[in-house]
Motif scaffolding. Structure first.
Motif, PDB file in Angstrom:
ATOM      1  N   THR A  24       0.747  -1.244  -0.078  1.00 23.31           N
ATOM      2  CA  THR A  24       0.026   0.162  -0.033  1.00 23.31           C
ATOM      3  C   THR A  24       0.917   1.156   0.010  1.00 23.31           C
ATOM      4  OG1 THR A  24      -1.687  -1.063   1.156  1.00 23.31           O
ATOM      5  CG2 THR A  24      -1.696   1.032   1.348  1.00 23.31           C
ATOM      6  N   ALA A  25       1.849   1.315   0.931  1.00 18.85           N
ATOM      7  CA  ALA A  25       2.672   2.577   0.923  1.00 18.85           C
ATOM      8  C   ALA A  25       3.598   2.726  -0.237  1.00 18.85           C
ATOM      9  CB  ALA A  25       3.769   2.193   2.328  1.00 18.85           C
ATOM     10  N   LEU A  26       4.090   1.595  -0.892  1.00 18.81           N
ATOM     11  CA  LEU A  26       4.942   1.864  -1.965  1.00 18.81           C
ATOM     12  C   LEU A  26       3.900   2.138  -3.245  1.00 18.81           C
ATOM     13  CD1 LEU A  26       7.157  -1.505  -1.704  1.00 18.81           C
ATOM     14  CD2 LEU A  26       7.695   0.964  -1.190  1.00 18.81           C
ATOM     15  N   ALA A  27       2.677   1.513  -3.577  1.00 16.71           N
ATOM     16  CA  ALA A  27       1.848   2.077  -4.492  1.00 16.71           C
ATOM     17  C   ALA A  27       1.533   3.617  -4.239  1.00 16.71           C
ATOM     18  CB  ALA A  27       0.697   1.262  -4.610  1.00 16.71           C
ATOM     19  N   LYS A  28       1.297   3.778  -3.110  1.00 14.83           N
ATOM     20  CA  LYS A  28       0.939   5.348  -2.873  1.00 14.83           C
ATOM     21  C   LYS A  28       2.049   6.486  -3.249  1.00 14.83           C
ATOM     22  CE  LYS A  28      -2.489   5.065   0.748  1.00 14.83           C
ATOM     23  NZ  LYS A  28      -3.141   5.249   2.056  1.00 14.83           N
ATOM     24  N   ALA A  29       3.515   5.721  -2.747  1.00 11.02           N
ATOM     25  CA  ALA A  29       4.661   6.322  -3.175  1.00 11.02           C
ATOM     26  C   ALA A  29       5.097   6.682  -4.736  1.00 11.02           C
ATOM     27  CB  ALA A  29       5.720   5.901  -2.408  1.00 11.02           C
ATOM     28  N   GLY A  30       4.346   5.796  -5.402  1.00  9.02           N
ATOM     29  CA  GLY A  30       4.575   6.200  -6.919  1.00  9.02           C
ATOM     30  C   GLY A  30       5.251   5.045  -7.483  1.00  9.02           C
ATOM     31  N   MET A  31       5.495   3.934  -6.699  1.00 11.41           N
ATOM     32  CA  MET A  31       6.016   2.750  -7.305  1.00 11.41           C
ATOM     33  C   MET A  31       5.121   1.824  -7.975  1.00 11.41           C
ATOM     34  SD  MET A  31       9.223   1.586  -4.556  1.00 11.41           S
ATOM     35  CE  MET A  31      10.048   0.785  -5.992  1.00 11.41           C
ATOM     36  N   ILE A  32       5.437   1.295  -9.041  1.00 11.89           N
ATOM     37  CA  ILE A  32       4.775   0.018  -9.613  1.00 11.89           C
ATOM     38  C   ILE A  32       4.960  -0.965  -8.872  1.00 11.89           C
ATOM     39  CG2 ILE A  32       4.384  -1.326 -11.745  1.00 11.89           C
ATOM     40  CD1 ILE A  32       5.787   0.997 -13.211  1.00 11.89           C
ATOM     41  N   THR A  33       4.111  -1.439  -8.119  1.00 12.51           N
ATOM     42  CA  THR A  33       4.267  -2.778  -6.975  1.00 12.51           C
ATOM     43  C   THR A  33       3.375  -3.744  -7.284  1.00 12.51           C
ATOM     44  OG1 THR A  33       4.267  -0.951  -5.679  1.00 12.51           O
ATOM     45  CG2 THR A  33       3.989  -2.858  -4.493  1.00 12.51           C
ATOM     46  N   PHE A  34       4.175  -5.025  -7.078  1.00 12.09           N
ATOM     47  CA  PHE A  34       3.596  -6.304  -7.263  1.00 12.09           C
ATOM     48  C   PHE A  34       3.553  -6.974  -6.105  1.00 12.09           C
ATOM     49  CE2 PHE A  34       4.967  -5.111 -11.701  1.00 12.09           C
ATOM     50  CZ  PHE A  34       3.975  -5.772 -12.388  1.00 12.09           C
ATOM     51  N   GLY A  35       2.269  -7.247  -5.671  1.00 17.31           N
ATOM     52  CA  GLY A  35       2.048  -7.872  -4.243  1.00 17.31           C
ATOM     53  C   GLY A  35       1.982  -9.357  -4.450  1.00 17.31           C
ATOM     54  N   LEU A  36       2.830 -10.253  -4.210  1.00 18.25           N
ATOM     55  CA  LEU A  36       2.753 -11.561  -4.569  1.00 18.25           C
ATOM     56  C   LEU A  36       1.970 -12.307  -3.023  1.00 18.25           C
ATOM     57  CD1 LEU A  36       4.659 -10.851  -6.481  1.00 18.25           C
ATOM     58  CD2 LEU A  36       6.040 -12.849  -6.036  1.00 18.25           C
ATOM     59  N   ALA A  37       1.216 -13.217  -3.380  1.00 19.04           N
ATOM     60  CA  ALA A  37       0.497 -13.890  -2.179  1.00 19.04           C
ATOM     61  C   ALA A  37      -0.224 -14.932  -2.596  1.00 19.04           C
ATOM     62  CB  ALA A  37      -0.422 -12.814  -1.438  1.00 19.04           C
ATOM     63  N   ARG A  38      -0.403 -15.659  -1.661  1.00 20.64           N
ATOM     64  CA  ARG A  38      -1.519 -17.186  -1.770  1.00 20.64           C
ATOM     65  C   ARG A  38      -2.656 -16.703  -1.756  1.00 20.64           C
ATOM     66  NH1 ARG A  38       0.002 -20.691   3.125  1.00 20.64           N
ATOM     67  NH2 ARG A  38       0.011 -18.684   3.807  1.00 20.64           N
ATOM     68  N   ARG A  39      -2.998 -15.545  -0.932  1.00 22.94           N
ATOM     69  CA  ARG A  39      -4.329 -15.150  -0.748  1.00 22.94           C
ATOM     70  C   ARG A  39      -4.404 -13.794  -1.600  1.00 22.94           C
ATOM     71  NH1 ARG A  39      -4.345 -15.375   5.464  1.00 22.94           N
ATOM     72  NH2 ARG A  39      -2.588 -14.182   4.975  1.00 22.94           N
ATOM     73  N   VAL A  40      -4.420 -14.021  -2.985  1.00 21.94           N
ATOM     74  CA  VAL A  40      -4.514 -12.906  -3.988  1.00 21.94           C
ATOM     75  C   VAL A  40      -5.505 -12.069  -3.836  1.00 21.94           C
ATOM     76  CG1 VAL A  40      -5.395 -13.978  -6.021  1.00 21.94           C
ATOM     77  CG2 VAL A  40      -3.735 -12.337  -6.374  1.00 21.94           C
ATOM     78  N   GLU A  41      -6.764 -12.436  -3.367  1.00 22.15           N
ATOM     79  CA  GLU A  41      -7.797 -11.782  -3.197  1.00 22.15           C
ATOM     80  C   GLU A  41      -7.759 -10.513  -2.174  1.00 22.15           C
ATOM     81  OE1 GLU A  41      -8.393 -15.184  -0.480  1.00 22.15           O
ATOM     82  OE2 GLU A  41      -7.775 -15.046  -2.746  1.00 22.15           O
ATOM     83  N   ARG A  42      -6.961 -10.837  -1.177  1.00 26.93           N
ATOM     84  CA  ARG A  42      -6.667  -9.982  -0.071  1.00 26.93           C
ATOM     85  C   ARG A  42      -5.947  -8.743  -0.657  1.00 26.93           C
ATOM     86  NH1 ARG A  42      -5.681 -12.673   5.550  1.00 26.93           N
ATOM     87  NH2 ARG A  42      -7.634 -13.617   5.847  1.00 26.93           N
ATOM     88  N   VAL A  43      -4.875  -9.058  -1.722  1.00 28.73           N
ATOM     89  CA  VAL A  43      -4.214  -7.931  -2.207  1.00 28.73           C
ATOM     90  C   VAL A  43      -5.112  -7.147  -3.176  1.00 28.73           C
ATOM     91  CG1 VAL A  43      -2.273  -7.329  -3.686  1.00 28.73           C
ATOM     92  CG2 VAL A  43      -2.135  -9.389  -2.207  1.00 28.73           C
ATOM     93  N   GLU A  44      -6.021  -7.808  -3.655  1.00 27.83           N
ATOM     94  CA  GLU A  44      -6.890  -7.191  -4.601  1.00 27.83           C
ATOM     95  C   GLU A  44      -7.864  -6.074  -3.832  1.00 27.83           C
ATOM     96  OE1 GLU A  44      -7.551  -6.879  -7.803  1.00 27.83           O
ATOM     97  OE2 GLU A  44      -6.151  -8.447  -8.517  1.00 27.83           O
ATOM     98  N   GLU A  45      -8.214  -6.487  -2.630  1.00 30.77           N
ATOM     99  CA  GLU A  45      -8.971  -5.764  -1.623  1.00 30.77           C
ATOM    100  C   GLU A  45      -8.150  -4.557  -1.208  1.00 30.77           C
ATOM    101  OE1 GLU A  45     -10.093  -8.093   1.603  1.00 30.77           O
ATOM    102  OE2 GLU A  45     -11.474  -9.285   0.511  1.00 30.77           O
ATOM    103  N   LEU A  46      -6.661  -4.675  -1.163  1.00 27.36           N
ATOM    104  CA  LEU A  46      -5.991  -3.621  -0.844  1.00 27.36           C
ATOM    105  C   LEU A  46      -5.934  -2.448  -1.983  1.00 27.36           C
ATOM    106  CD1 LEU A  46      -2.948  -5.456   0.698  1.00 27.36           C
ATOM    107  CD2 LEU A  46      -4.438  -4.092   1.921  1.00 27.36           C
ATOM    108  N   LYS A  47      -5.914  -2.892  -3.075  1.00 35.85           N
ATOM    109  CA  LYS A  47      -5.752  -2.228  -4.187  1.00 35.85           C
ATOM    110  C   LYS A  47      -7.165  -1.541  -4.578  1.00 35.85           C
ATOM    111  CE  LYS A  47      -5.651  -2.660  -9.450  1.00 35.85           C
ATOM    112  NZ  LYS A  47      -5.071  -3.300 -10.271  1.00 35.85           N
ATOM    113  N   ASN A  48      -8.373  -2.185  -4.256  1.00 38.26           N
ATOM    114  CA  ASN A  48      -9.573  -1.457  -4.331  1.00 38.26           C
ATOM    115  C   ASN A  48      -9.764  -0.304  -3.092  1.00 38.26           C
ATOM    116  OD1 ASN A  48     -10.277  -2.840  -6.606  1.00 38.26           O
ATOM    117  ND2 ASN A  48     -11.205  -4.429  -5.303  1.00 38.26           N
ATOM    118  N   ALA A  49      -8.976  -0.489  -1.972  1.00 42.29           N
ATOM    119  CA  ALA A  49      -8.873   0.449  -1.115  1.00 42.29           C
ATOM    120  C   ALA A  49      -8.213   1.562  -1.434  1.00 42.29           C
ATOM    121  CB  ALA A  49      -8.626  -0.255   0.122  1.00 42.29           C
ATOM    122  N   LEU A  50      -7.118   1.491  -2.286  1.00 41.89           N
ATOM    123  CA  LEU A  50      -6.303   2.778  -2.449  1.00 41.89           C
ATOM    124  C   LEU A  50      -7.066   3.888  -3.099  1.00 41.89           C
ATOM    125  CD1 LEU A  50      -3.303   1.016  -4.071  1.00 41.89           C
ATOM    126  CD2 LEU A  50      -3.424   2.158  -1.926  1.00 41.89           C
TER     127      LEU A  50
END
Length: 127
Positions: A24-50
């Protein structure tokens, strides 16, 4: 963080805790950020909350760092989309406090810890 604008970051273990806060912090800071996770739907939720202007910079990638084929596929995806990685944050990890190293019947728990915390870290760093 201006020097990191537009740079590419991979964060393992991005679905919760420190990993979630980091992507979350890296994306807000302007970095192209790839969040790797087994529970990818949680990273999608983080993306939608940005904030809307930051959402395009966070990419959720399903990856279990105990599986080499997942790691290779994730890094290949980043390479194809962005040409490579500038920053790697090896955050994925597990802790098993319910067993001792010399306890009987602990083989799978030991393998889980070693495969995630050691082998996964090494393979991601290699890639």
């Amino acid at each position: 963080m201006d020097r990191w604008q537009g740079k590419v970051a991979i964060v393992t273990g991005a679905s919760s805790g420190i990993g979630a806060a980091t992507v979350t912090a890296l994306a807000k800071a302007g970095m192209i950020t790839f969040g790797l996770a087994r529970r990818v739907e949680r990273v999608e939720e983080l993306k939608n909350a940005l904030p809307e202007e930051d959402r395009d910079r966070l990419h959720a990638v399903k990856c279990d760092v105990t599986k080499e084929e997942d790691i290779l596929a994730a890094f290949r995806e980043v390479e194809q989309k962005c040409g490579g990685v500038d920053v790697l944050i090896n955050n994925a990890g597990v802790a098993r406090s319910s067993f001792g190293v010399l306890d009987a019947g602990n083989t799978q728990a030991l393998r889980d810890v070693i495969d995630t915390n050691l082998v996964g870290l090494a393979l991601c760093s290699r890639e």
